[in-house]
Motif scaffolding. Structure first.
Motif, PDB file in Angstrom:
ATOM      1  N   ILE A   1      25.087 -61.404  23.904  1.00  0.00           N
ATOM      2  CA  ILE A   1      26.172 -62.255  23.406  1.00  0.00           C
ATOM      3  C   ILE A   1      27.453 -61.440  23.244  1.00  0.00           C
ATOM      4  O   ILE A   1      28.554 -61.900  23.552  1.00  0.00           O
ATOM      5  CB  ILE A   1      25.792 -62.877  22.040  1.00  0.00           C
ATOM      6  CG1 ILE A   1      24.514 -63.709  22.163  1.00  0.00           C
ATOM      7  CG2 ILE A   1      26.925 -63.745  21.501  1.00  0.00           C
ATOM      8  CD1 ILE A   1      23.932 -64.145  20.831  1.00  0.00           C
ATOM      9  N   LEU A   2      27.292 -60.198  22.774  1.00  0.00           N
ATOM     10  CA  LEU A   2      28.444 -59.356  22.432  1.00  0.00           C
ATOM     11  C   LEU A   2      29.294 -58.977  23.642  1.00  0.00           C
ATOM     12  O   LEU A   2      30.515 -59.091  23.605  1.00  0.00           O
ATOM     13  CB  LEU A   2      27.950 -58.087  21.724  1.00  0.00           C
ATOM     14  CG  LEU A   2      29.032 -57.103  21.259  1.00  0.00           C
ATOM     15  CD1 LEU A   2      29.883 -57.727  20.156  1.00  0.00           C
ATOM     16  CD2 LEU A   2      28.408 -55.805  20.767  1.00  0.00           C
ATOM     17  N   LEU A   3      28.644 -58.525  24.725  1.00  0.00           N
ATOM     18  CA  LEU A   3      29.392 -58.036  25.891  1.00  0.00           C
ATOM     19  C   LEU A   3      30.337 -59.086  26.456  1.00  0.00           C
ATOM     20  O   LEU A   3      31.543 -58.823  26.591  1.00  0.00           O
ATOM     21  CB  LEU A   3      28.430 -57.508  26.958  1.00  0.00           C
ATOM     22  CG  LEU A   3      29.086 -57.001  28.247  1.00  0.00           C
ATOM     23  CD1 LEU A   3      30.057 -55.860  27.950  1.00  0.00           C
ATOM     24  CD2 LEU A   3      28.035 -56.548  29.260  1.00  0.00           C
ATOM     25  N   PRO A   4      29.859 -60.288  26.808  1.00  0.00           N
ATOM     26  CA  PRO A   4      30.799 -61.292  27.329  1.00  0.00           C
ATOM     27  C   PRO A   4      31.820 -61.731  26.284  1.00  0.00           C
ATOM     28  O   PRO A   4      32.981 -61.997  26.614  1.00  0.00           O
ATOM     29  CB  PRO A   4      29.896 -62.464  27.744  1.00  0.00           C
ATOM     30  CG  PRO A   4      28.618 -62.256  27.020  1.00  0.00           C
ATOM     31  CD  PRO A   4      28.462 -60.787  26.850  1.00  0.00           C
ATOM     32  N   GLY A   5      31.392 -61.796  25.021  1.00  0.00           N
ATOM     33  CA  GLY A   5      32.320 -62.187  23.947  1.00  0.00           C
ATOM     34  C   GLY A   5      33.473 -61.211  23.816  1.00  0.00           C
ATOM     35  O   GLY A   5      34.642 -61.613  23.732  1.00  0.00           O
ATOM     36  N   ILE A   6      33.162 -59.932  23.801  1.00  0.00           N
ATOM     37  CA  ILE A   6      34.198 -58.893  23.695  1.00  0.00           C
ATOM     38  C   ILE A   6      35.098 -58.919  24.926  1.00  0.00           C
ATOM     39  O   ILE A   6      36.318 -58.757  24.826  1.00  0.00           O
ATOM     40  CB  ILE A   6      33.551 -57.491  23.552  1.00  0.00           C
ATOM     41  CG1 ILE A   6      32.813 -57.364  22.213  1.00  0.00           C
ATOM     42  CG2 ILE A   6      34.604 -56.394  23.665  1.00  0.00           C
ATOM     43  CD1 ILE A   6      33.705 -57.430  21.001  1.00  0.00           C
ATOM     44  N   ALA A   7      34.500 -59.121  26.095  1.00  0.00           N
ATOM     45  CA  ALA A   7      35.286 -59.157  27.338  1.00  0.00           C
ATOM     46  C   ALA A   7      36.298 -60.302  27.317  1.00  0.00           C
ATOM     47  O   ALA A   7      37.464 -60.132  27.711  1.00  0.00           O
ATOM     48  CB  ALA A   7      34.350 -59.295  28.542  1.00  0.00           C
ATOM     49  N   VAL A   8      35.861 -61.472  26.847  1.00  0.00           N
ATOM     50  CA  VAL A   8      36.765 -62.635  26.761  1.00  0.00           C
ATOM     51  C   VAL A   8      37.882 -62.365  25.753  1.00  0.00           C
ATOM     52  O   VAL A   8      39.070 -62.596  26.034  1.00  0.00           O
ATOM     53  CB  VAL A   8      35.979 -63.907  26.352  1.00  0.00           C
ATOM     54  CG1 VAL A   8      36.936 -65.044  26.003  1.00  0.00           C
ATOM     55  CG2 VAL A   8      35.042 -64.343  27.477  1.00  0.00           C
TER      56      VAL A   8
ATOM     57  N   VAL B   1      35.095 -60.532  33.519  1.00  0.00           N
ATOM     58  CA  VAL B   1      34.594 -61.353  32.404  1.00  0.00           C
ATOM     59  C   VAL B   1      33.456 -62.259  32.874  1.00  0.00           C
ATOM     60  O   VAL B   1      32.437 -62.398  32.187  1.00  0.00           O
ATOM     61  CB  VAL B   1      35.739 -62.205  31.799  1.00  0.00           C
ATOM     62  CG1 VAL B   1      35.175 -63.316  30.919  1.00  0.00           C
ATOM     63  CG2 VAL B   1      36.679 -61.327  30.981  1.00  0.00           C
ATOM     64  N   LEU B   2      33.626 -62.887  34.041  1.00  0.00           N
ATOM     65  CA  LEU B   2      32.572 -63.757  34.583  1.00  0.00           C
ATOM     66  C   LEU B   2      31.278 -62.975  34.825  1.00  0.00           C
ATOM     67  O   LEU B   2      30.178 -63.461  34.543  1.00  0.00           O
ATOM     68  CB  LEU B   2      33.046 -64.407  35.893  1.00  0.00           C
ATOM     69  CG  LEU B   2      34.131 -65.477  35.747  1.00  0.00           C
ATOM     70  CD1 LEU B   2      34.619 -65.933  37.114  1.00  0.00           C
ATOM     71  CD2 LEU B   2      33.602 -66.672  34.948  1.00  0.00           C
ATOM     72  N   VAL B   3      31.435 -61.750  35.331  1.00  0.00           N
ATOM     73  CA  VAL B   3      30.270 -60.886  35.560  1.00  0.00           C
ATOM     74  C   VAL B   3      29.598 -60.550  34.229  1.00  0.00           C
ATOM     75  O   VAL B   3      28.371 -60.584  34.103  1.00  0.00           O
ATOM     76  CB  VAL B   3      30.680 -59.592  36.296  1.00  0.00           C
ATOM     77  CG1 VAL B   3      29.522 -58.594  36.312  1.00  0.00           C
ATOM     78  CG2 VAL B   3      31.122 -59.908  37.716  1.00  0.00           C
ATOM     79  N   CYS B   4      30.423 -60.235  33.224  1.00  0.00           N
ATOM     80  CA  CYS B   4      29.890 -59.905  31.897  1.00  0.00           C
ATOM     81  C   CYS B   4      29.152 -61.105  31.288  1.00  0.00           C
ATOM     82  O   CYS B   4      28.116 -60.940  30.633  1.00  0.00           O
ATOM     83  CB  CYS B   4      31.022 -59.465  30.962  1.00  0.00           C
ATOM     84  SG  CYS B   4      31.701 -57.833  31.350  1.00  0.00           S
ATOM     85  N   ILE B   5      29.696 -62.297  31.528  1.00  0.00           N
ATOM     86  CA  ILE B   5      29.038 -63.516  31.023  1.00  0.00           C
ATOM     87  C   ILE B   5      27.679 -63.691  31.712  1.00  0.00           C
ATOM     88  O   ILE B   5      26.660 -63.982  31.060  1.00  0.00           O
ATOM     89  CB  ILE B   5      29.921 -64.758  31.247  1.00  0.00           C
ATOM     90  CG1 ILE B   5      31.152 -64.705  30.316  1.00  0.00           C
ATOM     91  CG2 ILE B   5      29.127 -66.046  31.011  1.00  0.00           C
ATOM     92  CD1 ILE B   5      32.190 -65.774  30.599  1.00  0.00           C
ATOM     93  N   ALA B   6      27.648 -63.509  33.027  1.00  0.00           N
ATOM     94  CA  ALA B   6      26.390 -63.639  33.779  1.00  0.00           C
ATOM     95  C   ALA B   6      25.386 -62.581  33.326  1.00  0.00           C
ATOM     96  O   ALA B   6      24.207 -62.871  33.089  1.00  0.00           O
ATOM     97  CB  ALA B   6      26.661 -63.501  35.277  1.00  0.00           C
ATOM     98  N   LEU B   7      25.879 -61.343  33.186  1.00  0.00           N
ATOM     99  CA  LEU B   7      25.028 -60.236  32.759  1.00  0.00           C
ATOM    100  C   LEU B   7      24.487 -60.479  31.355  1.00  0.00           C
ATOM    101  O   LEU B   7      23.296 -60.299  31.082  1.00  0.00           O
ATOM    102  CB  LEU B   7      25.837 -58.936  32.787  1.00  0.00           C
ATOM    103  CG  LEU B   7      25.122 -57.638  32.406  1.00  0.00           C
ATOM    104  CD1 LEU B   7      24.103 -57.273  33.470  1.00  0.00           C
ATOM    105  CD2 LEU B   7      26.130 -56.509  32.231  1.00  0.00           C
TER     106      LEU B   7
END
Length: 403
Positions: A347-354, A383-389
């Motif tokens: 949850i953290l990685l895509p959240g921080i990226a956004v 960001v899209l990659v981070c969300i997928a990851l």
């Protein structure tokens, strides 16, 4: 001229020393042994992704003279959203750093044990105490110098082993620049990217650049530091994968120490010693960075003054190390805790990226140094990659927890 350019190396080296840890080296070894050079592209991609994110947070630190944590806190006016995000980030980073600390200590100890024959049970706590003293020194410059030295050592060890292995250069380039997804490789791809794109490194970098640079004219030096340091970190990881892909294809990998057996034809009795030095360097640097990441994130979000000299900063640093030592000594690594840390990170990685992308377009904060359209486009892809990851990581953790 070249030596002058190398003098810019500093904050970026801390990031490289952080992500090239026992986990990354073990994952790269397994990737090479299982799929040869086919997944090199995932490492290349993850290094580029890391560079894009780190360039943004470095610009934030230099121009706004503000850490990512403080910027996140100031970004939200609504107190409910503000304190919810602050709390989630602090808890996630702290649990993640503490959960993986035992593994980092184990990796460091494995290197020393191979060199000396000493017991792992004795070495782990000693290493933890050394890292503890390093953090309690309150000296950013000392930590930076130690990290630079460890990156240099890892470069010498792992790049030399790659050269000695004599890989097929054509196949290496094909693996690096012609993406493929072999059957059964998805989890390994996610692991390669996940061990390189590390959320707390964003907090470390945005704070550490302020120790070196404070003017817009310094942005060029910061970018050069990122390209050299993180590029070198990526090369270290790639060297491990390439060496493993050359010498261990089809071999079952238990730990990265298995690589030493394959190096004996080239390095003789020095194989174990040489690789042990590299494993120790990776473990020690990652251990230090984990504690540093938790302390810097908490300090930045809560706006504690005086950086590493603040007693509360040191208290967080000490807490993470002590949890790591306790977990190591009592072999306390419950799967539930690790899965929980993985889920939080998902949850953290895509959240921080956004949030980072939003902050980097805040004109009140950055003035004329907000993201350009080109950087926003690249950032959006990242960001899209981070969300997928992150989604994959979260789903995997939840499935394992209930499975």
């Amino acid at each position: 001229m070249i030596l002058d350019k190398l003098k810019v190396i500093g904050p970026g080296a801390i990031i490289s020393a952080s992500f090239v840890g026992p986990g990354t080296i073990t994952t790269a070894t397994q990737a090479g042994a299982s799929f040869g050079y086919a997944l090199l592209w995932a490492l290349v991609f993850s290094v580029i992704t890391t560079m894009v994110l780190q360039i943004m947070v470095a610009r934030l630190g230099i121009i706004a003279q503000k850490g990512l944590g403080a910027a996140i806190r100031d970004q939200f006016a609504n107190p409910v959203i503000k304190y919810s995000v602050m709390g989630f980030v602090i808890v996630s980073i702290f649990i993640g750093c503490a959960a993986y600390m035992s593994g980092d200590l184990n990796g460091t100890s494995l290197g020393i044990a191979t060199l000396t024959g000493w017991s792992l049970d004795v070495i782990g706590p000693i290493v933890g105490v050394i890292v503890l003293v390093l953090g309690l020194s309150g000296s950013y410059k000392l930590i930076e110098k130690v990290m630079i030295a460890l990156v240099i050592v890892m470069s010498i060890v792992f790049i030399t082993t790659m050269i000695m292995a004599k890989p097929d250069v054509g196949e290496v380039f094909a693996g690096a620049f012609a993406p493929s997804i072999p059957v059964g490789s998805i989890i390994t791809i996610v692991a390669l990217v996940g061990t390189t794109v590390v959320p707390y490194n964003l907090f470390i970098h945005s704070s550490s650049v302020q120790e070196r640079w404070n003017k817009p004219s310094h942005l060029k030096e910061s970018r050069l530091d990122i390209f050299i340091s993180i590029g070198l970190g990526g090369l270290i990881s790639a060297s491990v994968l390439i060496t493993s892909g050359t010498l261990m294809r089809g071999v079952e990998v238990e730990t990265v120490a298995d690589l030493a057996l394959q190096l004996k034809p080239f390095l003789g009795e020095w194989a174990e010693t040489f690789l042990a030095i590299g494993i120790f360097s990776a473990g020690f640097s990652s251990t230090t960075a984990s504690a540093l990441g938790a302390a810097i994130t908490t300090s930045s979000i809560l706006k504690w003054k005086d950086g590493m000299k603040n007693w509360r900063f040191k208290a967080v640093f000490v807490a993470v190390i002590l949890i790591g030592i306790f977990s190591f000594v009592f072999n306390f690594e419950p799967l539930d805790v690790l899965l929980f840390a993985q889920a939080l990170n998902g949850i953290l990685l895509p959240g921080i990226a956004v949030i980072l992308l939003i902050i980097m377009n805040n004109k009140k904060l950055l003035g004329n140094y907000t993201n350009s359209i080109k950087i926003n486009m690249i950032g959006s892809i990242v960001v899209l990659v981070c969300i997928a990851l992150g989604t994959y990581s979260l789903v995997t953790a939840v499935s394992s927890f209930f499975g």
